[in-house]
Design a protein around this motif. Structure first.
Motif, PDB file in Angstrom:
ATOM      1  N   LEU A 106     -93.072  23.891  74.328  1.00 33.27           N
ATOM      2  CA  LEU A 106     -93.562  22.921  73.351  1.00 33.27           C
ATOM      3  C   LEU A 106     -92.422  22.355  72.508  1.00 33.27           C
ATOM      4  N   ARG A 111     -98.543  14.941  77.771  1.00 30.71           N
ATOM      5  CA  ARG A 111     -99.441  15.268  76.663  1.00 30.71           C
ATOM      6  C   ARG A 111    -100.571  16.224  77.057  1.00 30.71           C
ATOM      7  N   LYS A 112    -101.247  15.974  78.198  1.00 25.59           N
ATOM      8  CA  LYS A 112    -102.412  16.810  78.532  1.00 25.59           C
ATOM      9  C   LYS A 112    -102.003  18.256  78.805  1.00 25.59           C
ATOM     10  N   TRP A 113    -100.850  18.443  79.451  1.00 24.53           N
ATOM     11  CA  TRP A 113    -100.399  19.808  79.717  1.00 24.53           C
ATOM     12  C   TRP A 113     -99.817  20.444  78.465  1.00 24.53           C
ATOM     13  N   SER A 114     -99.254  19.641  77.589  1.00 25.50           N
ATOM     14  CA  SER A 114     -98.772  20.179  76.313  1.00 25.50           C
ATOM     15  C   SER A 114     -99.933  20.722  75.490  1.00 25.50           C
ATOM     16  N   LEU A 115    -101.092  20.036  75.564  1.00 27.03           N
ATOM     17  CA  LEU A 115    -102.279  20.510  74.854  1.00 27.03           C
ATOM     18  C   LEU A 115    -102.736  21.850  75.430  1.00 27.03           C
ATOM     19  N   PHE A 116    -102.701  21.963  76.757  1.00 25.11           N
ATOM     20  CA  PHE A 116    -103.063  23.227  77.399  1.00 25.11           C
ATOM     21  C   PHE A 116    -102.120  24.350  76.966  1.00 25.11           C
ATOM     22  N   LEU A 119    -100.337  24.469  74.227  1.00 22.59           N
ATOM     23  CA  LEU A 119    -100.557  24.745  72.807  1.00 22.59           C
ATOM     24  C   LEU A 119    -101.757  25.670  72.611  1.00 22.59           C
ATOM     25  N   ILE A 120    -102.857  25.369  73.282  1.00 20.69           N
ATOM     26  CA  ILE A 120    -104.047  26.222  73.180  1.00 20.69           C
ATOM     27  C   ILE A 120    -103.738  27.625  73.712  1.00 20.69           C
TER      28      ILE A 120
END
Length: 427
Positions: A189, A196-201, A203-204
């Motif tokens: 990160l 963006r979509k994989w960064s959100l994954f 992060l979660i």
């Protein structure tokens, strides 16, 4: 059917396809094993080694020699590690455990083999491996969490006696690998590895794994997580000339730790047990408590080494010598020393310790290694585990070290092979 045929042709229709499938499959198997089964770790590393060996045997001679010259400086690491065990044969009368240790340390031979002759692994693949590792850590810890809530009373009672929350593999190793997935997520990160979509994954996943590390209440995992986060924060803020921001970051960590103690029963239980065990040990009543047994193992090992400083007692005679020495000095328990450095000293004395430290030091200071941030961080974290566990005296400890360090260095080594094309360094 056409897709199935195409799959088999692309993966098994040629040697290059076969070795590419082998290295990829071996890596996924090993990552799965880190969170589920030591057997899978061994299988994965064997598949990776076989794929690299097959690739080496089928490549042109000039290419083979070029790669051999490239990894030649790495060979002493494996040799010194093996010599650190072979030196313990000198004092051994019974050889069974000595051969076990030699078999474990033979895993270091995989490092130059894979680094030198593994088929190409792209940066995209490496990022996919991290995604898989985070997913595997999340899935297995979810199972651990569900089992805890289904049996919370029994587990908390056992924690009051020093037992850990049940995990698929030994709890200290499991916590360490969950920590690695968490730290890898944070690093990805910070360095914007993913869209963006994989960064959100990621992060979660990082938030979830951070909570799990607290919940598991494995103190070694707490420590290496804290050290890893501190080192990454210092590097991140230093490069951006904003070191002052470390202070509020530390404040957030302290607040999270306090909230975890107040809200998570397993954290309170672990802290309470640790204090109670320490008080029992000081009062000389800690014979049956896990922390006290670890302290007794260190004292027993230290006294045993002092009587066998140069060559140790020999790996084969370790358990018998520990038991006899414990009886001699009235020390409870017969566990091997819970410290990697002391374990090496007891088995092989100063000779073995010198060889062991020479191997790690040589690995650390090689010119192409010492400037890699992730490599240095991994070495620091493993050395921290050495203080509390004989990490290299189990197959999962040795193989995980070989795997993690090899995967970190693989990009750097393949970047220097002319025929591999360009690759991007991870730091």
């Amino acid at each position: 059917m056409d897709r199935l045929i195409q799959f088999f042709r692309s993966n098994f229709g040629s040697v290059s396809g076969l070795v590419g499938w082998g290295i990829n499959t071996g890596i996924y198997l090993t990552i799965s094993g880190l969170y589920a089964s030591r057997f899978l770790i061994a299988c994965g590393m064997i598949v990776m080694g076989c794929a690299s060996l097959l690739n080496a045997l089928t490549m042109p001679g000039i290419q083979f020699r070029r790669r051999w010259e490239h990894i030649l400086p790495f060979i002493p690491v494996a040799i010194l590690m093996l010599l650190s065990v072979l030196s313990t044969f000198v004092g051994s009368d019974v050889m069974d455990f000595a051969y076990v240790r030699l078999r474990l340390y033979a895993a270091f031979l995989l490092m130059p083999l894979i680094l030198g002759y593994a088929p190409e692994v792209s940066v995209v693949q490496l990022k996919n491996y991290l995604l898989f590792a985070v997913s595997a850590a999340c899935i297995t810890t979810l199972a651990v969490w569900i089992n805890y809530f289904l049996n919370s009373d029994a587990i908390l009672t056992s924690m009051g006696r020093g037992k850990p929350i049940p995990t698929p593999i030994p709890h200290i190793r499991f916590g360490m690998f969950v920590c690695f997935a968490f730290l890898g997520s944070i690093y990805a990160l910070l360095n914007k590895w993913y869209p963006r979509k994989w960064s959100l994954f990621i992060l979660i996943g990082a938030l979830y794994l951070g909570g799990i590390i607290l919940f598991l209440s494995i103190r070694t995992a707490w420590l290496i997580t804290l050290v890893g986060m501190m080192v990454m924060m210092i590097q991140y803020f230093y490069l951006r000339k904003k070191l002052i921001r470390i202070i509020p970051a530390l404040g957030i960590i302290l607040v999270v730790a306090a909230m975890a103690f107040m809200l998570i029963p397993s954290v309170r239980m672990k802290v309470g047990y640790s204090i109670y065990d320490f008080k029992s040990w000081k009062a000389g009543k800690g014979d049956t408590y896990s922390d006290s047994e670890r302290i007794y193992s260190l004292r027993n090992g230290w006294l045993l080494w002092k009587e066998n400083k140069m060559w140790g007692v020999g790996s084969g005679d370790l358990r018998r010598a520990m038991e006899e020495n414990g009886l001699k000095y009235h020390i409870s328990g017969d566990q091997i020393p819970h410290n990697q450095w002391l374990m090496v000293m007891v088995c092989g004395g100063l000779v073995s310790l010198f060889l062991f430290m020479a191997a790690l030091t040589y690995l650390w200071i090689l010119r192409r290694h010492k400037k890699l941030f992730i490599f240095n961080l991994a070495m620091v974290l493993y050395c921290i585990t050495f203080l509390f566990e004989p990490t290299f005296e189990t197959s999962i400890g040795v193989l995980s070290f070989v795997f993690v360090i090899t995967m970190i260095l693989l990009v750097e080594y393949q970047r220097n092979f002319d025929e591999m094309g360009e690759s991007v360094r991870l730091d």
